[in-house]
Design a protein around this motif. Structure first.
Motif, PDB file in Angstrom:
ATOM      1  N   ARG A 127      10.166  53.870 -21.407  1.00 41.12           N
ATOM      2  CA  ARG A 127       8.838  54.353 -21.019  1.00 41.12           C
ATOM      3  C   ARG A 127       7.896  54.378 -22.219  1.00 41.12           C
ATOM      4  N   MET A 128       8.414  54.779 -23.380  1.00 36.40           N
ATOM      5  CA  MET A 128       7.583  54.808 -24.589  1.00 36.40           C
ATOM      6  C   MET A 128       7.150  53.404 -24.997  1.00 36.40           C
ATOM      7  N   LEU A 129       8.035  52.434 -24.804  1.00 36.22           N
ATOM      8  CA  LEU A 129       7.647  51.055 -25.091  1.00 36.22           C
ATOM      9  C   LEU A 129       6.541  50.605 -24.146  1.00 36.22           C
ATOM     10  N   THR A 133       3.805  54.615 -26.853  1.00 32.82           N
ATOM     11  CA  THR A 133       4.068  55.871 -27.560  1.00 32.82           C
ATOM     12  C   THR A 133       5.377  55.814 -28.358  1.00 32.82           C
ATOM     13  N   SER A 134       5.886  54.617 -28.592  1.00 33.72           N
ATOM     14  CA  SER A 134       7.194  54.473 -29.245  1.00 33.72           C
ATOM     15  C   SER A 134       7.148  54.634 -30.758  1.00 33.72           C
ATOM     16  N   ALA A 178       5.411  60.987 -30.277  1.00 33.55           N
ATOM     17  CA  ALA A 178       4.542  61.949 -30.963  1.00 33.55           C
ATOM     18  C   ALA A 178       3.071  61.547 -30.944  1.00 33.55           C
ATOM     19  N   ASP A 179       2.777  60.297 -30.652  1.00 39.00           N
ATOM     20  CA  ASP A 179       1.394  59.826 -30.715  1.00 39.00           C
ATOM     21  C   ASP A 179       1.301  58.567 -29.864  1.00 39.00           C
ATOM     22  N   VAL A 180       0.172  57.887 -29.925  1.00 39.74           N
ATOM     23  CA  VAL A 180      -0.012  56.651 -29.182  1.00 39.74           C
ATOM     24  C   VAL A 180      -0.653  55.613 -30.094  1.00 39.74           C
ATOM     25  N   LYS A 181      -0.114  54.406 -30.084  1.00 42.99           N
ATOM     26  CA  LYS A 181      -0.665  53.295 -30.875  1.00 42.99           C
ATOM     27  C   LYS A 181      -0.253  51.996 -30.202  1.00 42.99           C
ATOM     28  N   TYR A 182      -1.242  51.159 -29.940  1.00 39.24           N
ATOM     29  CA  TYR A 182      -0.995  49.898 -29.236  1.00 39.24           C
ATOM     30  C   TYR A 182       0.032  49.061 -29.990  1.00 39.24           C
ATOM     31  N   SER A 183       1.017  48.537 -29.260  1.00 37.60           N
ATOM     32  CA  SER A 183       2.109  47.807 -29.907  1.00 37.60           C
ATOM     33  C   SER A 183       2.495  46.566 -29.117  1.00 37.60           C
ATOM     34  N   ASN A 184       2.243  45.407 -29.698  1.00 36.65           N
ATOM     35  CA  ASN A 184       2.739  44.160 -29.133  1.00 36.65           C
ATOM     36  C   ASN A 184       4.255  44.064 -29.279  1.00 36.65           C
TER      37      ASN A 184
END
Length: 371
Positions: A127-129, A133-134, A178-184
Protein backbone atom coordinates in the motif's frame (compact mmCIF):
# COMPACT_ATOMS: atom_id res chain seq x y z
CA UNK A 1 12.57 11.11 -13.11
CA UNK A 2 9.22 12.59 -12.15
CA UNK A 3 7.47 11.30 -15.25
CA UNK A 4 8.22 8.24 -16.21
CA UNK A 5 10.57 12.71 -14.63
CA UNK A 6 10.06 23.12 -26.10
CA UNK A 7 9.76 24.55 -29.19
CA UNK A 8 10.52 28.22 -29.71
CA UNK A 9 7.33 30.27 -29.64
CA UNK A 10 6.24 31.90 -32.86
CA UNK A 11 7.69 29.25 -35.19
CA UNK A 12 4.48 27.27 -35.45
CA UNK A 13 1.00 28.30 -36.43
CA UNK A 14 -1.75 27.42 -33.96
CA UNK A 15 -4.06 25.84 -36.51
CA UNK A 16 -7.03 24.22 -34.78
CA UNK A 17 -8.27 21.05 -36.46
CA UNK A 18 -11.57 20.01 -34.97
CA UNK A 19 -13.88 17.02 -35.16
CA UNK A 20 -16.57 15.87 -32.79
CA UNK A 21 -19.90 16.98 -31.42
CA UNK A 22 -19.22 20.63 -30.69
CA UNK A 23 -18.15 23.34 -33.11
CA UNK A 24 -14.77 24.90 -32.49
CA UNK A 25 -16.19 28.40 -32.52
CA UNK A 26 -17.36 29.43 -29.07
CA UNK A 27 -16.00 26.31 -27.37
CA UNK A 28 -13.89 27.46 -24.40
CA UNK A 29 -12.02 24.16 -24.15
CA UNK A 30 -10.95 24.22 -27.78
CA UNK A 31 -10.01 27.86 -27.43
CA UNK A 32 -7.90 27.13 -24.35
CA UNK A 33 -6.16 24.20 -26.08
CA UNK A 34 -5.59 26.38 -29.13
CA UNK A 35 -3.96 29.00 -26.92
CA UNK A 36 -1.37 26.42 -25.88
CA UNK A 37 0.00 26.00 -29.40
CA UNK A 38 1.73 28.44 -31.69
CA UNK A 39 2.48 31.48 -29.55
CA UNK A 40 1.68 29.37 -26.50
CA UNK A 41 4.84 27.42 -27.23
CA UNK A 42 3.59 23.88 -27.82
CA UNK A 43 3.88 22.66 -31.41
CA UNK A 44 0.80 20.50 -30.99
CA UNK A 45 -1.91 19.21 -28.72
CA UNK A 46 -4.61 16.55 -28.89
CA UNK A 47 -7.61 16.16 -26.63
CA UNK A 48 -10.72 14.19 -25.85
CA UNK A 49 -13.32 16.11 -23.85
CA UNK A 50 -16.52 14.65 -22.40
CA UNK A 51 -19.46 16.49 -20.87
CA UNK A 52 -22.09 13.94 -19.90
CA UNK A 53 -22.47 11.70 -22.93
CA UNK A 54 -21.30 14.37 -25.39
CA UNK A 55 -17.73 13.72 -26.52
CA UNK A 56 -15.47 15.86 -28.71
CA UNK A 57 -12.04 14.98 -30.05
CA UNK A 58 -9.71 17.45 -31.66
CA UNK A 59 -6.14 18.46 -32.34
CA UNK A 60 -4.32 21.76 -32.49
CA UNK A 61 -1.07 22.55 -34.25
CA UNK A 62 1.31 19.87 -35.45
CA UNK A 63 2.21 16.31 -34.57
CA UNK A 64 5.44 16.85 -36.50
CA UNK A 65 6.42 20.46 -37.22
CA UNK A 66 9.11 19.36 -39.69
CA UNK A 67 6.58 17.71 -42.00
CA UNK A 68 3.68 19.95 -40.90
CA UNK A 69 1.61 16.86 -40.11
CA UNK A 70 -1.49 18.08 -38.29
CA UNK A 71 -2.01 16.80 -34.74
CA UNK A 72 -5.11 14.67 -34.33
CA UNK A 73 -6.73 12.47 -31.69
CA UNK A 74 -5.55 9.35 -33.53
CA UNK A 75 -1.92 10.13 -32.72
CA UNK A 76 -0.17 8.04 -30.09
CA UNK A 77 2.01 9.56 -27.36
CA UNK A 78 4.04 8.42 -24.38
CA UNK A 79 1.66 8.55 -21.41
CA UNK A 80 4.50 8.50 -18.83
CA UNK A 81 3.15 8.32 -15.27
CA UNK A 82 -0.39 7.62 -16.43
CA UNK A 83 1.08 4.12 -16.66
CA UNK A 84 0.89 3.92 -12.87
CA UNK A 85 -2.90 3.73 -12.93
CA UNK A 86 -2.73 0.57 -15.06
CA UNK A 87 -0.16 -1.00 -12.75
CA UNK A 88 -2.10 -0.10 -9.61
CA UNK A 89 -5.27 -1.56 -11.11
CA UNK A 90 -3.50 -4.89 -11.65
CA UNK A 91 -2.16 -4.89 -8.08
CA UNK A 92 -5.65 -4.16 -6.74
CA UNK A 93 -7.15 -6.91 -8.89
CA UNK A 94 -4.61 -9.36 -7.47
CA UNK A 95 -5.57 -8.23 -3.97
CA UNK A 96 -9.24 -8.92 -4.68
CA UNK A 97 -8.29 -12.42 -5.80
CA UNK A 98 -6.35 -13.06 -2.61
CA UNK A 99 -3.06 -13.47 -4.48
CA UNK A 100 -1.54 -10.73 -2.34
CA UNK A 101 -2.52 -8.24 0.34
CA UNK A 102 -1.80 -4.52 0.35
CA UNK A 103 -0.54 -5.04 3.89
CA UNK A 104 2.15 -7.43 2.65
CA UNK A 105 5.64 -6.08 3.30
CA UNK A 106 7.78 -5.75 0.20
CA UNK A 107 10.28 -8.11 1.83
CA UNK A 108 7.69 -10.90 1.73
CA UNK A 109 7.00 -10.49 -1.96
CA UNK A 110 10.52 -9.51 -3.06
CA UNK A 111 12.87 -11.04 -0.52
CA UNK A 112 16.33 -9.50 -0.60
CA UNK A 113 15.50 -6.86 -3.23
CA UNK A 114 15.14 -3.76 -1.06
CA UNK A 115 18.55 -3.45 0.51
CA UNK A 116 20.26 -0.19 1.34
CA UNK A 117 21.33 2.07 4.21
CA UNK A 118 18.51 2.46 6.76
CA UNK A 119 15.92 0.70 4.59
CA UNK A 120 13.39 -1.43 6.46
CA UNK A 121 11.78 -3.63 3.80
CA UNK A 122 9.81 -5.58 6.39
CA UNK A 123 7.99 -2.32 7.25
CA UNK A 124 7.33 -1.10 3.70
CA UNK A 125 3.92 -2.39 2.59
CA UNK A 126 2.54 -2.67 -0.92
CA UNK A 127 0.00 0.00 0.00
CA UNK A 128 2.86 2.39 0.79
CA UNK A 129 4.38 1.70 -2.61
CA UNK A 130 1.03 2.45 -4.25
CA UNK A 131 0.39 5.76 -2.49
CA UNK A 132 3.97 7.10 -2.38
CA UNK A 133 4.43 6.80 1.40
CA UNK A 134 7.17 4.15 1.31
CA UNK A 135 10.17 6.47 1.57
CA UNK A 136 11.73 4.77 -1.47
CA UNK A 137 13.05 7.55 -3.68
CA UNK A 138 14.28 7.68 -7.25
CA UNK A 139 18.02 7.64 -8.08
CA UNK A 140 19.69 10.69 -6.55
CA UNK A 141 22.70 10.44 -8.86
CA UNK A 142 22.69 13.69 -10.90
CA UNK A 143 24.30 11.84 -13.80
CA UNK A 144 21.61 9.16 -14.05
CA UNK A 145 20.30 10.50 -17.39
CA UNK A 146 23.72 11.43 -18.82
CA UNK A 147 23.75 8.54 -21.33
CA UNK A 148 20.62 10.01 -22.92
CA UNK A 149 21.02 13.74 -22.41
CA UNK A 150 24.79 14.29 -22.38
CA UNK A 151 26.20 11.42 -24.43
CA UNK A 152 23.21 11.47 -26.78
CA UNK A 153 22.55 7.73 -26.81
CA UNK A 154 18.75 7.75 -26.80
CA UNK A 155 18.68 3.96 -27.22
CA UNK A 156 20.62 3.42 -23.99
CA UNK A 157 19.04 0.75 -21.79
CA UNK A 158 18.82 0.99 -18.01
CA UNK A 159 16.96 -2.00 -16.64
CA UNK A 160 14.35 -1.61 -13.89
CA UNK A 161 16.53 -3.73 -11.60
CA UNK A 162 19.41 -1.30 -12.12
CA UNK A 163 17.14 1.68 -11.39
CA UNK A 164 16.04 0.02 -8.15
CA UNK A 165 19.64 -0.74 -7.19
CA UNK A 166 20.75 2.83 -7.83
CA UNK A 167 17.76 4.21 -5.93
CA UNK A 168 18.69 2.23 -2.83
CA UNK A 169 22.30 3.44 -2.70
CA UNK A 170 21.18 6.46 -0.68
CA UNK A 171 19.16 6.49 2.52
CA UNK A 172 15.35 6.50 2.24
CA UNK A 173 13.53 9.81 2.05
CA UNK A 174 11.79 8.99 5.36
CA UNK A 175 10.72 6.05 7.49
CA UNK A 176 7.97 3.84 5.98
CA UNK A 177 4.62 5.60 6.23
CA UNK A 178 6.02 8.72 7.92
CA UNK A 179 5.58 11.11 4.99
CA UNK A 180 4.68 11.25 1.30
CA UNK A 181 7.00 11.69 -1.69
CA UNK A 182 6.34 10.76 -5.30
CA UNK A 183 8.33 7.66 -6.24
CA UNK A 184 8.78 6.07 -9.64
CA UNK A 185 11.00 3.42 -8.07
CA UNK A 186 8.10 2.31 -5.88
CA UNK A 187 6.19 1.45 -9.04
CA UNK A 188 9.13 -0.47 -10.45
CA UNK A 189 9.00 -2.55 -7.27
CA UNK A 190 5.27 -3.07 -7.81
CA UNK A 191 5.98 -4.30 -11.33
CA UNK A 192 8.42 -6.80 -9.85
CA UNK A 193 5.77 -7.87 -7.31
CA UNK A 194 3.21 -8.48 -10.06
CA UNK A 195 5.67 -10.69 -11.92
CA UNK A 196 6.69 -12.52 -8.74
CA UNK A 197 3.16 -13.46 -7.71
CA UNK A 198 1.77 -14.19 -11.18
CA UNK A 199 4.92 -15.79 -12.66
CA UNK A 200 4.09 -13.81 -15.77
CA UNK A 201 5.32 -10.75 -17.67
CA UNK A 202 3.69 -7.63 -16.21
CA UNK A 203 2.86 -6.46 -19.72
CA UNK A 204 0.85 -9.61 -20.34
CA UNK A 205 -1.04 -9.10 -17.08
CA UNK A 206 -1.95 -5.54 -18.11
CA UNK A 207 -2.95 -6.75 -21.56
CA UNK A 208 -5.14 -9.59 -20.27
CA UNK A 209 -6.72 -7.80 -17.34
CA UNK A 210 -7.21 -4.29 -18.74
CA UNK A 211 -6.36 -3.63 -22.38
CA UNK A 212 -8.21 -6.58 -23.92
CA UNK A 213 -11.41 -6.33 -21.82
CA UNK A 214 -11.69 -2.59 -22.48
CA UNK A 215 -10.78 -2.90 -26.16
CA UNK A 216 -7.80 -0.57 -25.88
CA UNK A 217 -6.27 -1.59 -29.18
CA UNK A 218 -4.10 1.51 -29.55
CA UNK A 219 -2.35 1.15 -26.19
CA UNK A 220 0.88 -0.77 -25.78
CA UNK A 221 3.77 -1.20 -23.38
CA UNK A 222 7.24 -0.95 -24.99
CA UNK A 223 10.06 -2.53 -23.05
CA UNK A 224 13.24 -0.97 -24.42
CA UNK A 225 12.79 0.17 -28.03
CA UNK A 226 13.30 3.94 -28.31
CA UNK A 227 10.95 4.25 -31.28
CA UNK A 228 7.22 4.93 -31.29
CA UNK A 229 5.20 2.89 -33.75
CA UNK A 230 2.25 3.99 -35.84
CA UNK A 231 1.06 7.60 -36.23
CA UNK A 232 2.34 9.52 -33.23
CA UNK A 233 3.13 12.92 -31.86
CA UNK A 234 6.74 14.01 -31.95
CA UNK A 235 7.96 15.25 -28.57
CA UNK A 236 10.37 18.12 -27.91
CA UNK A 237 12.38 19.82 -25.20
CA UNK A 238 12.30 23.57 -24.56
CA UNK A 239 15.00 24.24 -27.12
CA UNK A 240 13.05 22.50 -29.87
CA UNK A 241 15.19 19.36 -29.95
CA UNK A 242 13.20 16.30 -31.01
CA UNK A 243 13.05 13.88 -28.06
CA UNK A 244 10.68 11.37 -29.65
CA UNK A 245 13.29 8.63 -29.94
CA UNK A 246 14.05 7.76 -26.31
CA UNK A 247 14.30 4.35 -24.69
CA UNK A 248 11.61 3.83 -22.01
CA UNK A 249 13.60 1.00 -20.40
CA UNK A 250 14.27 2.86 -17.14
CA UNK A 251 10.60 3.80 -16.76
CA UNK A 252 8.96 0.36 -17.17
CA UNK A 253 5.96 0.10 -14.80
CA UNK A 254 6.50 3.68 -13.65
CA UNK A 255 5.82 5.23 -17.04
CA UNK A 256 6.68 3.37 -20.25
CA UNK A 257 3.23 2.93 -21.82
CA UNK A 258 1.99 4.50 -25.06
CA UNK A 259 -1.63 5.32 -25.83
CA UNK A 260 -4.14 7.68 -27.44
CA UNK A 261 -6.48 10.18 -25.82
CA UNK A 262 -9.47 7.92 -26.54
CA UNK A 263 -7.91 4.81 -25.03
CA UNK A 264 -6.67 6.67 -21.96
CA UNK A 265 -10.08 8.29 -21.47
CA UNK A 266 -11.82 4.91 -21.74
CA UNK A 267 -9.47 3.36 -19.20
CA UNK A 268 -9.67 6.11 -16.58
CA UNK A 269 -13.44 6.36 -16.95
CA UNK A 270 -13.81 2.62 -16.30
CA UNK A 271 -11.31 2.69 -13.43
CA UNK A 272 -12.77 5.66 -11.58
CA UNK A 273 -16.36 4.47 -12.11
CA UNK A 274 -15.60 1.18 -10.38
CA UNK A 275 -15.96 -1.08 -13.41
CA UNK A 276 -12.52 -2.68 -13.06
CA UNK A 277 -12.33 -3.32 -9.32
CA UNK A 278 -14.34 -4.89 -6.55
CA UNK A 279 -15.80 -2.42 -4.00
CA UNK A 280 -13.12 -3.04 -1.36
CA UNK A 281 -10.35 -2.43 -3.87
CA UNK A 282 -12.17 0.57 -5.32
CA UNK A 283 -12.10 2.04 -1.83
CA UNK A 284 -8.34 1.41 -1.70
CA UNK A 285 -7.92 3.11 -5.08
CA UNK A 286 -9.52 6.26 -3.69
CA UNK A 287 -8.01 6.13 -0.21
CA UNK A 288 -6.18 9.46 -0.26
CA UNK A 289 -2.96 10.74 1.26
CA UNK A 290 -2.49 14.55 1.01
CA UNK A 291 0.64 15.31 -0.99
CA UNK A 292 1.28 18.88 0.14
CA UNK A 293 0.89 20.16 -3.42
CA UNK A 294 -2.79 21.03 -3.37
CA UNK A 295 -3.90 17.47 -3.99
CA UNK A 296 -3.57 13.91 -2.80
CA UNK A 297 -2.38 10.48 -3.92
CA UNK A 298 -4.49 7.36 -4.03
CA UNK A 299 -3.42 4.00 -5.43
CA UNK A 300 -2.05 4.96 -8.82
CA UNK A 301 -4.36 7.97 -9.12
CA UNK A 302 -4.20 11.49 -7.76
CA UNK A 303 -6.51 14.40 -7.08
CA UNK A 304 -6.13 18.06 -7.91
CA UNK A 305 -8.11 20.96 -6.47
CA UNK A 306 -9.20 23.31 -9.24
CA UNK A 307 -10.03 26.94 -8.39
CA UNK A 308 -13.36 27.09 -10.23
CA UNK A 309 -15.93 29.88 -10.10
CA UNK A 310 -18.13 29.19 -7.13
CA UNK A 311 -15.44 27.31 -5.20
CA UNK A 312 -12.80 24.63 -5.38
CA UNK A 313 -13.57 21.45 -7.34
CA UNK A 314 -11.63 18.25 -6.74
CA UNK A 315 -10.83 16.25 -9.87
CA UNK A 316 -9.44 12.72 -10.21
CA UNK A 317 -7.03 11.00 -12.55
CA UNK A 318 -3.36 11.24 -13.30
CA UNK A 319 -0.72 13.22 -15.15
CA UNK A 320 2.28 12.09 -17.15
CA UNK A 321 5.57 13.87 -17.81
CA UNK A 322 8.56 12.45 -19.63
CA UNK A 323 11.02 13.35 -22.38
CA UNK A 324 9.07 15.33 -24.97
CA UNK A 325 5.55 14.61 -23.69
CA UNK A 326 3.17 15.95 -21.07
CA UNK A 327 -0.36 14.66 -20.53
CA UNK A 328 -3.31 15.18 -18.22
CA UNK A 329 -6.15 12.70 -17.74
CA UNK A 330 -8.68 14.05 -15.26
CA UNK A 331 -12.38 13.67 -14.42
CA UNK A 332 -14.77 15.36 -12.03
CA UNK A 333 -15.55 13.40 -8.89
CA UNK A 334 -19.00 12.45 -10.18
CA UNK A 335 -17.57 11.38 -13.54
CA UNK A 336 -19.78 13.75 -15.52
CA UNK A 337 -16.89 15.67 -17.09
CA UNK A 338 -13.54 14.44 -18.36
CA UNK A 339 -10.52 15.67 -20.30
CA UNK A 340 -7.51 13.84 -21.66
CA UNK A 341 -4.98 16.30 -23.05
CA UNK A 342 -1.64 15.40 -24.62
CA UNK A 343 1.03 18.02 -25.36
CA UNK A 344 4.32 17.47 -27.12
CA UNK A 345 6.83 19.45 -25.07
CA UNK A 346 8.43 18.38 -21.81
CA UNK A 347 12.03 19.16 -20.92
CA UNK A 348 13.59 16.40 -18.83
CA UNK A 349 16.93 18.19 -18.52
CA UNK A 350 15.14 21.28 -17.22
CA UNK A 351 13.32 19.15 -14.65
CA UNK A 352 16.62 17.79 -13.41
CA UNK A 353 18.15 21.27 -13.19
CA UNK A 354 15.18 23.17 -11.82
CA UNK A 355 14.38 24.94 -15.08
CA UNK A 356 11.24 25.53 -17.11
CA UNK A 357 9.82 22.20 -18.31
CA UNK A 358 6.87 23.31 -20.45
CA UNK A 359 6.33 26.58 -22.32
CA UNK A 360 2.91 27.25 -20.79
CA UNK A 361 0.87 25.61 -18.02
CA UNK A 362 -2.10 23.66 -19.44
CA UNK A 363 -4.30 24.37 -16.43
CA UNK A 364 -6.63 26.82 -18.26
CA UNK A 365 -7.67 24.05 -20.66
CA UNK A 366 -8.24 21.61 -17.78
CA UNK A 367 -10.32 24.18 -15.92
CA UNK A 368 -12.33 25.01 -19.03
CA UNK A 369 -13.25 21.35 -19.39
CA UNK A 370 -13.90 20.42 -15.75
CA UNK A 371 -15.06 23.55 -13.89
Amino acid sequence: MRGSGKVAAGVLAGVLLASGTAAAAGDPVRAAVGDLVGEGGFPGAVAQVRNGEAVSRFGAGYANPATREAAGPHHLFRIASNTKSFVAAVVLRLASEGVLSLDDPVERRLPGVVRGPAYEPEKITLRMLLNHTSGVHDPLDPHFFDPYLVQGNRAHIITPSEVIRRSLVDRPAFAPGADVKYSNTAYLLLGKVIEAVTHNDVREEIQRRILDPLGLGHTYFPLWSPFLRGPHLHGYDMSGEDMTVFSPSYDWTAGAMVSTVDDLATFHRALLAGRLLEPAQQAELKRLVPNGEGGAYGAGVETLDLPCDGGTKTVWGNTGAGPGFFSVSMSTADGSKQIVLALNVYDLAAELNGGQRVPKPPMPAVMAALC
